[in-house]
Scaffold this motif. Structure first.
Motif, PDB file in Angstrom:
ATOM      1  N   UNK A 258       0.827  -1.218   0.000  1.00  0.00           N
ATOM      2  CA  UNK A 258       0.000   0.000   0.000  1.00  0.00           C
ATOM      3  C   UNK A 258       0.853   1.256   0.000  1.00  0.00           C
ATOM      4  N   UNK A 259       0.194   2.371  -0.329  1.00  0.00           N
ATOM      5  CA  UNK A 259       0.885   3.656  -0.348  1.00  0.00           C
ATOM      6  C   UNK A 259      -0.050   4.770   0.075  1.00  0.00           C
ATOM      7  N   UNK A 260       0.314   5.985  -0.287  1.00  0.00           N
ATOM      8  CA  UNK A 260      -0.478   7.156   0.083  1.00  0.00           C
ATOM      9  C   UNK A 260      -1.917   7.024  -0.402  1.00  0.00           C
ATOM     10  N   UNK A 261      -2.100   6.419  -1.571  1.00  0.00           N
ATOM     11  CA  UNK A 261      -3.454   6.272  -2.111  1.00  0.00           C
ATOM     12  C   UNK A 261      -4.334   5.422  -1.209  1.00  0.00           C
ATOM     13  N   UNK A 262      -3.737   4.611  -0.366  1.00  0.00           N
ATOM     14  CA  UNK A 262      -4.512   3.752   0.516  1.00  0.00           C
ATOM     15  C   UNK A 262      -4.878   4.387   1.842  1.00  0.00           C
ATOM     16  N   UNK A 263      -4.549   5.676   2.045  1.00  0.00           N
ATOM     17  CA  UNK A 263      -4.846   6.310   3.317  1.00  0.00           C
ATOM     18  C   UNK A 263      -6.342   6.483   3.547  1.00  0.00           C
ATOM     19  N   UNK A 264      -7.079   6.697   2.482  1.00  0.00           N
ATOM     20  CA  UNK A 264      -8.535   6.856   2.650  1.00  0.00           C
ATOM     21  C   UNK A 264      -9.142   5.589   3.241  1.00  0.00           C
ATOM     22  N   UNK A 265      -8.743   4.439   2.696  1.00  0.00           N
ATOM     23  CA  UNK A 265      -9.244   3.181   3.239  1.00  0.00           C
ATOM     24  C   UNK A 265      -8.763   2.975   4.679  1.00  0.00           C
ATOM     25  N   UNK A 266      -7.540   3.395   4.952  1.00  0.00           N
ATOM     26  CA  UNK A 266      -7.000   3.259   6.304  1.00  0.00           C
ATOM     27  C   UNK A 266      -7.800   4.111   7.285  1.00  0.00           C
ATOM     28  N   UNK A 267      -8.161   5.323   6.870  1.00  0.00           N
ATOM     29  CA  UNK A 267      -8.950   6.208   7.724  1.00  0.00           C
ATOM     30  C   UNK A 267     -10.342   5.628   7.954  1.00  0.00           C
ATOM     31  N   UNK A 268     -10.937   5.091   6.899  1.00  0.00           N
ATOM     32  CA  UNK A 268     -12.256   4.483   7.046  1.00  0.00           C
ATOM     33  C   UNK A 268     -12.211   3.308   8.020  1.00  0.00           C
ATOM     34  N   UNK A 269     -11.151   2.546   7.958  1.00  0.00           N
ATOM     35  CA  UNK A 269     -11.009   1.417   8.873  1.00  0.00           C
ATOM     36  C   UNK A 269     -10.905   1.900  10.314  1.00  0.00           C
ATOM     37  N   UNK A 270     -10.164   3.003  10.535  1.00  0.00           N
ATOM     38  CA  UNK A 270     -10.050   3.565  11.879  1.00  0.00           C
ATOM     39  C   UNK A 270     -11.396   4.093  12.360  1.00  0.00           C
ATOM     40  N   UNK A 271     -12.180   4.689  11.447  1.00  0.00           N
ATOM     41  CA  UNK A 271     -13.508   5.203  11.822  1.00  0.00           C
ATOM     42  C   UNK A 271     -14.440   4.056  12.224  1.00  0.00           C
ATOM     43  N   UNK A 272     -14.305   2.924  11.563  1.00  0.00           N
ATOM     44  CA  UNK A 272     -15.166   1.792  11.885  1.00  0.00           C
ATOM     45  C   UNK A 272     -14.928   1.283  13.301  1.00  0.00           C
ATOM     46  N   UNK A 273     -13.776   1.602  13.868  1.00  0.00           N
ATOM     47  CA  UNK A 273     -13.478   1.221  15.242  1.00  0.00           C
ATOM     48  C   UNK A 273     -13.989   2.214  16.263  1.00  0.00           C
ATOM     49  N   UNK A 274     -14.725   3.242  15.838  1.00  0.00           N
ATOM     50  CA  UNK A 274     -15.318   4.203  16.748  1.00  0.00           C
ATOM     51  C   UNK A 274     -14.532   5.484  16.906  1.00  0.00           C
TER      52      UNK A 274
END
Length: 389
Positions: A258-274
């Protein structure tokens, strides 16, 4: 070694000086010498007792036995003078020395020898049987033995504390070095995947270009340009890879990282944790070398992981800023601040170490800023090639 030699010199000088004072005490004579007996024999015994103190640190028990038992033995054969400097002082010093420098068993033996010596004088020497005299010489030896024991225990406690502090420091350094080695091994495996993927792309592009070299020269040129760019990136990553000290292990399954382009998915994953997470990108995004792209992603990923695990935060903000010659990454939370780093270390995590290693691998730097209960900031700066004009 030098200190040991110096202590021996000091003890020898002290023993010699005390022996000289004892001779003066006998032959002047001083008021502290009393009783009846041969001055010559008294001098010989006093000198033996005083000079024995020269080895009181090396052989404390032997010194104590010589000093405490010689005088009663000689006195029981032939009466000699009773001395303060030539008798009582050496006895006190020997009793102190066996209690401080000897083992616990040696200290008890020395105490027994001192008690036997005093009991002999209390029962056999008339001049020593006055209540005030008995109280005085018993108190002198008891205090000498007690002080020696107290100093001995204090020194042992200090040595034990120093040993424990050294062990803790060694353990902490070992944990840190182990964490660094593990993180470098992980980074090396990821770089291995990147290089292998890049080489695979080069092979595919070269094969395709070979097939159409005569029919489509333009495609061939584009393929060759791609091969050149990919090869340059792969070579740079390979140089970084071989510069790292790591244990050889399996490369694992090859796949793009992964790279910078994958940060959106990473942020969404963090949001799913509350966790409420904001992502802001500043500057003109551009293509990054694959390894640097992965390092930036991993730094943000690890920072968000630490926020979720340790910061007790409700919100985190991620900033990615493309400058002309550097990429800036910031992850800020509103959690417990200074407790975050402490909790990360106590939980056995190596996140901060890993982030610093990744930043340093590409010539960058990483810093953390913590407030007391006012959040935690992770900031990384990674150098980039100047943007094309």
């Amino acid at each position: 070694m030098k200190q040991r030699w110096l202590r021996r010199v000091v003890d020898a000088v002290f023993a010699g000086a005390l022996a000289a004072v004892a001779v003066v005490e006998i032959w002047v004579p001083l008021d502290s010498a009393f009783g009846s007996g041969s001055p010559t024999l008294s001098t010989v015994v006093a000198v033996i007792l005083c000079l024995a103190l020269a080895v009181r640190r090396s052989w404390p028990l032997a010194t104590a036995l010589v000093v405490l038992l010689t005088w009663p033995i000689v006195f029981s054969i032939q009466p000699i003078l009773l001395l303060f400097w030539g008798q009582l002082v050496p006895m006190a010093v020997a009793t102190y020395s066996v209690a401080r420098y000897g083992s616990w068993r040696a200290g008890l033996i020395g105490a027994g020898a001192g008690a036997a010596c005093l009991l002999f004088f209390d029962t056999q020497v008339m001049e020593m049987q006055e209540p005030g005299e008995i109280f005085f010489h018993w108190m002198v030896l008891i205090l000498a033995w007690t002080i020696g024991q107290v100093v001995r225990k204090a020194e042992r406690r200090a040595a034990e504390s120093h040993r424990r502090a050294t062990e803790i420091e060694v353990q902490a350094r070992t944990v840190t070095l182990t964490a660094i080695a593990e993180e470098r091994a992980r980074i090396a495996r990821e770089l291995h995947d990147i290089v292998a993927h890049s080489v695979s792309m080069m092979v595919v592009q070269a094969g395709a270009a070979e097939q159409v070299a005569d029919d489509d020269p333009e495609y061939t040129r584009r393929a060759l340009a791609t091969i050149r760019t990919t090869g340059a990136d792969a070579l740079a990553e390979m140089r970084r890879l071989v510069s790292m000290l790591r244990e050889q292990d399996g490369a694992g399954e090859l796949h793009p990282q992964p790279g910078i382009d994958g940060l959106s998915a990473l942020v969404e994953d963090a949001r799913s944790g509350g966790l409420t997470v904001g992502l802001r990108v500043e500057g003109e995004p551009r293509m990054l070398p694959t390894g640097l792209d992965l390092a930036a992603y991993r730094i943000v990923q690890e920072a968000l992981t630490n926020v979720r695990r340790h910061a007790a935060a409700e919100r985190a903000d991620v900033l990615v800023r493309f400058a002309d010659e550097s990429l800036h990454l910031e992850v800020r939370d509103d959690g417990v601040g200074a407790a975050t780093a402490t909790a990360t270390a106590s939980a056995g995590g190596h996140g901060l170490i890993g982030m610093r290693e990744r930043a340093a691998l590409y010539g960058g730097r990483l810093e953390t800023i913590s407030g007391s209960g006012s959040g935690f900031l992770v900031r990384a700066v990674l150098p980039l090639e100047p943007a094309a004009s």
